[in-house]
Design an enzyme around this catalytic site. Structure first.
Site, mmCIF file in Angstrom:
data_model
loop_
_atom_site.group_PDB
_atom_site.id
_atom_site.type_symbol
_atom_site.label_atom_id
_atom_site.label_comp_id
_atom_site.label_asym_id
_atom_site.label_seq_id
_atom_site.Cartn_x
_atom_site.Cartn_y
_atom_site.Cartn_z
ATOM 1 N N CYS A 21 -7.482 -9.200 -5.778
ATOM 2 C CA CYS A 21 -6.090 -8.784 -5.571
ATOM 3 C C CYS A 21 -5.149 -9.431 -6.593
ATOM 4 C CB CYS A 21 -5.657 -9.142 -4.153
ATOM 5 S SG CYS A 21 -3.930 -8.718 -3.838
ATOM 6 N N GLU A 58 -3.194 12.337 13.321
ATOM 7 C CA GLU A 58 -2.638 12.096 11.984
ATOM 8 C C GLU A 58 -1.164 12.494 11.912
ATOM 9 O OE1 GLU A 58 -3.559 10.493 9.341
ATOM 10 O OE2 GLU A 58 -5.395 9.896 10.367
ATOM 11 N N CYS A 88 -3.050 -6.792 5.661
ATOM 12 C CA CYS A 88 -2.087 -6.686 4.558
ATOM 13 C C CYS A 88 -0.797 -6.102 5.126
ATOM 14 C CB CYS A 88 -2.658 -5.798 3.451
ATOM 15 S SG CYS A 88 -1.733 -5.914 1.915
ATOM 16 N N CYS A 122 -3.554 -13.099 3.554
ATOM 17 C CA CYS A 122 -4.466 -13.052 2.398
ATOM 18 C C CYS A 122 -5.721 -13.899 2.635
ATOM 19 C CB CYS A 122 -3.745 -13.519 1.135
ATOM 20 S SG CYS A 122 -2.309 -12.498 0.744
ATOM 21 N N CYS A 166 -8.410 -11.745 4.067
ATOM 22 C CA CYS A 166 -8.524 -10.406 3.483
ATOM 23 C C CYS A 166 -9.808 -10.253 2.666
ATOM 24 C CB CYS A 166 -7.315 -10.143 2.575
ATOM 25 S SG CYS A 166 -7.382 -8.524 1.796
HETATM 26 S S1 SF4 Z 1 -5.101 -10.381 -0.693
HETATM 27 FE FE1 SF4 Z 1 -3.897 -8.683 -1.483
HETATM 28 S S2 SF4 Z 1 -4.638 -6.909 -0.354
HETATM 29 FE FE2 SF4 Z 1 -5.317 -8.722 0.758
HETATM 30 S S3 SF4 Z 1 -3.746 -9.151 2.300
HETATM 31 FE FE3 SF4 Z 1 -3.231 -10.349 0.476
HETATM 32 S S4 SF4 Z 1 -1.855 -9.018 -0.681
HETATM 33 FE FE4 SF4 Z 1 -2.909 -7.702 0.794
#
Ligand code: SF4
Length: 340
Positions: free
Chosen positions: A210, A39, A194, A201, A204
């Site tokens: 989002c 970390e 992200c 996206c 994601c």
């Molecule tokens: S949907 Fe939102 S959280 Fe997902 S990659 Fe795109 S910007 Fe990032």
């Protein structure tokens, strides 16, 4: 609780099972000591850069006791090239403190951990979540970016009020159970999906909730830090050889830039007797200034070497020294003939 909050952790955990990183060296075994070292190394540094440093470090210092017993010089040498050397100094101080005050163990409470040098709120949270399964939020750079986008926060995340809001959101999202996987999952999502530029996206797991995606703002968030003008600092680095082909280096003061590392003796002005033009020029950016250093030949009797912590090193000794990355590059790659 809104759907944007309640669905967040389950969707992320489902994604993590299939797409997350399960084979990082500090996950096997995932001891408190190894999680801590990882970390601290991961502060301001990417996983791919950290892995070889981590492996070398825990091979040499497999536990807190061996780290506490080491000379700081050796710790800094193993850190050499990773940057932000106060992290290494704090790691060593922490180990010494834990041996003296915590029976040779890292504490497992938030209060005791975050009282140790170099362990901020996010690092303490990550350590407790990963090593002990305790439900504490984290807010590193990756998580800040994911949350700023998911909640479409259109202010610079470093501003104190925005920072508080992000911590509140990070706390609301952190589940009571499976917190170890959740913590790794949100860091992985920020690092692989992200991402800073061009977030994916379409792949994601959080896309449905989002706000940045819904508003077409994914690429524009988070808002960048307001621009600051960084001053330039010009210095001369003195290259001083002896007849045996050794080079004179100076240990920098413990506090400040490159504290405790070996570098060229440095001064503001050109030496009075400069036998030729600079051998090399180096530029290096720090947070608060940009360094421009000219490497010039000089003689031992120049004033910059008096009353300083200096020592002579032969070519074979340079590899094992704690050197700042630009000095290492100069001595070992660009100017290797200068010490022979
Ligand atoms: S949907 Fe939102 S959280 Fe997902 S990659 Fe795109 S910007 Fe990032």
């Amino acid at each position: 609780m809104s759907a944007a909050i309640t669905s967040f952790a389950p969707e992320l955990l489902a994604w993590f099972r299939q797409h997350g990183r399960h084979d990082l060296p500090w996950q096997h075994p995932r001891s408190a000591y190894r999680v801590w070292v990882a970390e601290v190394m991961l502060q301001q540094t990417q996983v791919v850069t950290v892995i070889p440093y981590f492996e070398r470090f825990v091979t040499r210092f497999p536990d807190l006791a061996s780290l506490a017993a080491a000379e700081l010089d050796e710790v800094l040498a193993l850190w050499s090239g990773l940057g932000y050397y106060s992290r290494a100094r704090n790691l060593h101080r922490c180990a010494v403190m834990c041996v003296a005050a915590h029976s040779g163990q890292l504490p497992d409470t938030f209060e005791a951990l975050s009282a140790l040098p170099g362990i901020g709120r996010s690092t303490a949270g990550a350590m407790l979540a990963q090593a002990h399964g305790q439900a504490h939020p984290i807010l590193d750079g990756n998580v800040r970016r994911v949350l700023a986008r998911y909640h479409a926060i259109d202010q610079w995340p470093g501003a104190p009020a925005v920072q508080s809001r992000l911590w509140a959101l990070a706390t609301a999202h952190t589940p009571e159970r499976q917190v170890c996987d959740y913590t790794q999952a949100i860091m992985d999502l920020g690092a692989t999906v992200c991402t800073r530029s061009r977030p994916a996206c379409g792949q994601c797991p959080l896309a449905g909730g989002c706000a940045a995606r819904a508003q077409g703002l994914a690429g524009a968030l988070p808002i960048a830090r307001p621009r600051r003008v960084i001053p330039d600092r010009h210095r001369y680095w003195l290259l001083i050889n002896d007849e045996a082909g050794r080079i004179l280096l100076e240990r920098r003061p413990p506090r400040g830039i490159w504290g405790g590392l070996w570098s060229f003796p440095e001064q503001d002005a050109a030496p009075v007797h400069m036998p030729g033009p600079p051998l090399a020029e180096v530029q290096h950016s720090f947070t608060h200034f940009r360094l421009h250093a000219r490497v010039v030949c000089a003689t031992l009797d120049c004033s910059a070497t008096q009353d300083r912590d200096t020592a002579w090193f032969g070519p074979a000794e340079l590899h094992a020294l704690a050197l700042p990355a630009p000095v290492r590059r100069l001595l070992l790659d660009q100017l290797p003939g200068i010490t022979t």
